[in-house]
Design an enzyme around this catalytic site. Sequence first.
Site, PDB file in Angstrom:
ATOM      1  N   HIS A 216       0.810  -1.213   0.000  1.00 47.47           N
ATOM      2  CA  HIS A 216       0.000   0.000   0.000  1.00 47.47           C
ATOM      3  C   HIS A 216       0.846   1.267   0.000  1.00 47.47           C
ATOM      4  O   HIS A 216       0.319   2.361  -0.132  1.00 47.47           O
ATOM      5  CB  HIS A 216      -0.997  -0.047   1.158  1.00 47.47           C
ATOM      6  CG  HIS A 216      -2.167  -0.936   0.863  1.00 47.47           C
ATOM      7  ND1 HIS A 216      -3.451  -0.639   1.205  1.00 47.47           N
ATOM      8  CD2 HIS A 216      -2.229  -2.119   0.209  1.00 47.47           C
ATOM      9  CE1 HIS A 216      -4.262  -1.597   0.788  1.00 47.47           C
ATOM     10  NE2 HIS A 216      -3.533  -2.512   0.193  1.00 47.47           N
ATOM     11  N   SER A 220      -0.057  -1.208  -6.315  1.00 44.11           N
ATOM     12  CA  SER A 220       0.088  -2.469  -7.042  1.00 44.11           C
ATOM     13  C   SER A 220       0.755  -2.242  -8.385  1.00 44.11           C
ATOM     14  O   SER A 220       0.586  -1.196  -9.009  1.00 44.11           O
ATOM     15  CB  SER A 220      -1.288  -3.091  -7.276  1.00 44.11           C
ATOM     16  OG  SER A 220      -1.873  -3.452  -6.050  1.00 44.11           O
ATOM     17  N   LYS A 244     -14.456  -8.479  -7.665  1.00 47.21           N
ATOM     18  CA  LYS A 244     -13.666  -9.339  -8.562  1.00 47.21           C
ATOM     19  C   LYS A 244     -12.944 -10.427  -7.760  1.00 47.21           C
ATOM     20  O   LYS A 244     -12.882 -11.576  -8.182  1.00 47.21           O
ATOM     21  CB  LYS A 244     -12.668  -8.489  -9.349  1.00 47.21           C
ATOM     22  CG  LYS A 244     -12.053  -9.260 -10.508  1.00 47.21           C
ATOM     23  CD  LYS A 244     -11.274  -8.363 -11.449  1.00 47.21           C
ATOM     24  CE  LYS A 244     -10.720  -9.181 -12.603  1.00 47.21           C
ATOM     25  NZ  LYS A 244      -9.990  -8.378 -13.579  1.00 47.21           N
ATOM     26  N   ASP A 245     -12.413 -10.040  -6.594  1.00 48.53           N
ATOM     27  CA  ASP A 245     -11.788 -11.045  -5.730  1.00 48.53           C
ATOM     28  C   ASP A 245     -12.809 -12.078  -5.264  1.00 48.53           C
ATOM     29  O   ASP A 245     -12.484 -13.261  -5.121  1.00 48.53           O
ATOM     30  CB  ASP A 245     -11.136 -10.379  -4.505  1.00 48.53           C
ATOM     31  CG  ASP A 245      -9.787  -9.756  -4.846  1.00 48.53           C
ATOM     32  OD1 ASP A 245      -9.245 -10.078  -5.924  1.00 48.53           O
ATOM     33  OD2 ASP A 245      -9.266  -8.954  -4.040  1.00 48.53           O
ATOM     34  N   GLU A 288       6.053 -33.916   0.146  1.00 45.65           N
ATOM     35  CA  GLU A 288       4.824 -33.413  -0.445  1.00 45.65           C
ATOM     36  C   GLU A 288       5.133 -32.732  -1.775  1.00 45.65           C
ATOM     37  O   GLU A 288       6.227 -32.213  -1.978  1.00 45.65           O
ATOM     38  CB  GLU A 288       4.169 -32.398   0.496  1.00 45.65           C
ATOM     39  CG  GLU A 288       3.602 -33.025   1.739  1.00 45.65           C
ATOM     40  CD  GLU A 288       2.330 -33.777   1.449  1.00 45.65           C
ATOM     41  OE1 GLU A 288       1.245 -33.270   1.721  1.00 45.65           O
ATOM     42  OE2 GLU A 288       2.416 -34.909   0.922  1.00 45.65           O
TER      43      GLU A 288
END
Lengths: 423, 258, 188
Positions: A216, A220, A244-245, A288
Amino acid sequence: MVGLHKSEFANPVINWIDTRLPIFTMMQKEYGVFPTPKNFNYFWNFGALAMVNLVIMIVTGIVLAMNYKPDAALAFDSVQRIMRDVNFGWMIRYVHANGASMFFIVTYIHLFRGLYYGSYKMPRELLWMIGVVILLLMMATAFMGYVLPWGQMSYWGATVITNLFSAIPVVGNSIVTWLWGGFAVGDATLNRFFSLHYLLPFVLVGVVFLHVAALHITGSNNPLGIEVKGPQDTLPFHPYYTVKDSVGICVFLLVFAVLVFFVPNFFSSPDNFIPANPLATPAEIVPEWYFLPFYAILRSVPNKLGGVMMMFGSIAVLFVLPWLDTSKVRSCKFRPVYRQFLFLLVIAVITLGTVGAHRPEGIWVYLGRVATLYYFLHFLVILPVLGKLERTLPLPESISRKVLPGGGGPLPGGAAAKPMEKM
Amino acid sequence: MRSLVLASHVLAALGLASMGLLAAGTPARAQEALPHQEWSFNGPFGPFDRAAAQRGYQVYKEVCSNCHSLKAAYYRDLAGIGLSAEQIKATAASVTVPDIGPDGAPAERPALPSDHFRSPFPNELAARAALNGALPPDLSVIELAREGGADYVDALLTGYSDPPAGMKMGDGMNYNKYFPGNQIAMPRPLQDGQVTYADGTPASTAQEAHDVATFLAYIAQPEMEARKRMGVKVVLFLIFLTGITYAVKRKVWSDVDH
Amino acid sequence: MADTMTVNGAHGAGGPGATKRDFLKLVASAGAVIGVGAIAWPLIDSMNPSADVLALSSVEVDLTPIAEGSGITVLWRGKPIFVRHRTAKEIKEAEDVKLSALIEPQADSARVKAGHAQWIVVIGICTHLGCIPLGNKPTDPRGDYGGWFCPCHGSQYDTSGRVRHGPAPLNLNLPDYAFESNTKIKIG
């Protein structure tokens, strides 16, 4: 009223709190009106998805810890009890177990996003480095969590990985004994791993907070990799990106649910349903899936210390990535040559993952070495050299004028990506 | 200290005798690929075939349970394959389990539905001592603990034959084409007519193997039917939610030129 | 604060007052470091093996049931110990190996007790990444050198427990042990 924050909220309760502790103002600023580039694609969902995933892991983990017994004699059976007798225990455990895989899928895509669009480049270097710290913490947490069911893979995975520290000259063996709290992986090891497995996710939350705080400050990155020029390039985070998220979260949960309810053991090894036995090594110790590429790098070096250094080096190299990439252009959209190399890197990492799952013999040894070589070559040689040589495509003038109109005229690659442009 | 010395002696003796299970840890010789069977519980909706699982329980009870434990499971779990409360009580009461008597000494009492399945041996050493050094694995989650699951169990139980010419077999070992390494300590457990099914199903070896594999599939994942049922609902709900959310997203973004 | 300023002003950076103050600061800092160290060490050391773990430090092994050509595994401090009864042929092979052919050169005689060359006692943990090699039982794979074979990454050891084929860097470690009689050893 000296010292009180001047709050703009109309609701009297919110206003009263906000004047004394302006958390609502902060939320409004950082998640409400926060100016976000308007041209995100769905790759930009994965940060939020990782956050959701972390919350899911912590919540299910806390509930599981209420029934789990971190004792070498009881652990395996207590997991069976969770699966069979605890109300919804099977669901909570399968969510937690598959959640680890989902977390790495989401994080690896998030990381690839950063690589592809140059999100690590100036001025987001620290943001990127904090991200690498998050990756390391995730790996440590996942590794210790995998030990807790105390099956054969748990036990032998722990043995192999902790033994990596014995490669350290002189003090290596003392460190390993100290890590174990005994002369082999055992009850003391399980108990402390449980303690740390519970602690680390909360450390992770703290580092994620720093990650978001740093984000922030710089704002972005975006698919074009050029800086925001003004309000015409951005949208308020809410409602545009919250919704959108949300779409991304729904799809993520859908994939997650299919895993949990229909193929819950898709990612797990049958050997981990055999209780840990210190006297019998499984025919093949396979970590894994999310560790396989690193495991392959470890095994592709025929020297113990060398292998360990290469494995840790493969992550350490990410720390200095912002300084290895000498290109002035961020996004691979405008770096046609580098894009090919990046896809080659993806192929190399997938190859390494496949190699890691196979016994190191025959063609696999060879493939592993070639892929390892490319991995390091990519970061240490190709990236610095290509940045200087590559002819990048013309960058658009701004986000809102990405389709180059006749009048706009492209700017030469170098000029448009001045790193410190002000918003 | 004394018990440790003792344990080391016993381990020593066992090390000599033991051959069976560790063979699973040796690099496998080429094994036959597992034949894929039809299972009622395959697929995203399939339930356990109750009749087959009940017949499988009979096979387990009459054959397997002589050597193999089901430590994680309880008699009450049999409700999941359709046994009534009375039937469960009766089948539990047919065996005795160790307990502490009123005088404080170890004693045996009939099992209750709330008891774990009785283990044939008190511990690993007792099992190995009784079985020429081999340790029969616990079967609670055996179908999750072996690649192939029910297919593997079925194939193993029917995969016995004479060893191919020239193969040197270990002492007391049996040839099984589906066992890793092909040498298994367990002698062929199922024969045609080994059990007599109450429902009149002809008890061929293949039938018995298929039934007991079904039973063990249930024992390994008793939650499976509830899990799949719930999964269908969750997935349908999420598809609906995804659609709605996407519609909202389209609406919100309709005024943005992007 | 004001006092400090005055002192600074009066004596300057190199004055006698400054020296005395620096010394006090140094002592105080050193004290703090010692204090923090004293608090940290118990916490760090608490993760080292505890008294009950250390107490299980020795075991006795009876050698009579071990047939020639095979070995057994005993547990010592949670680690498997291989005790193997070597055949005359194996002993001869182990002794005849040229040291230059070894990854970690060590004579066979340095790895067995004098007069007990038929007994090889090693810690059964691969020096690569801690797996347990196979080879105690005659039916186990023993690798090309007749000793032990590690299933994890393919290391091979000879009948003296010396690594002959990587990736393991070192020979199998030897535990502390002594012969109490011809048929009994005490490990630890």
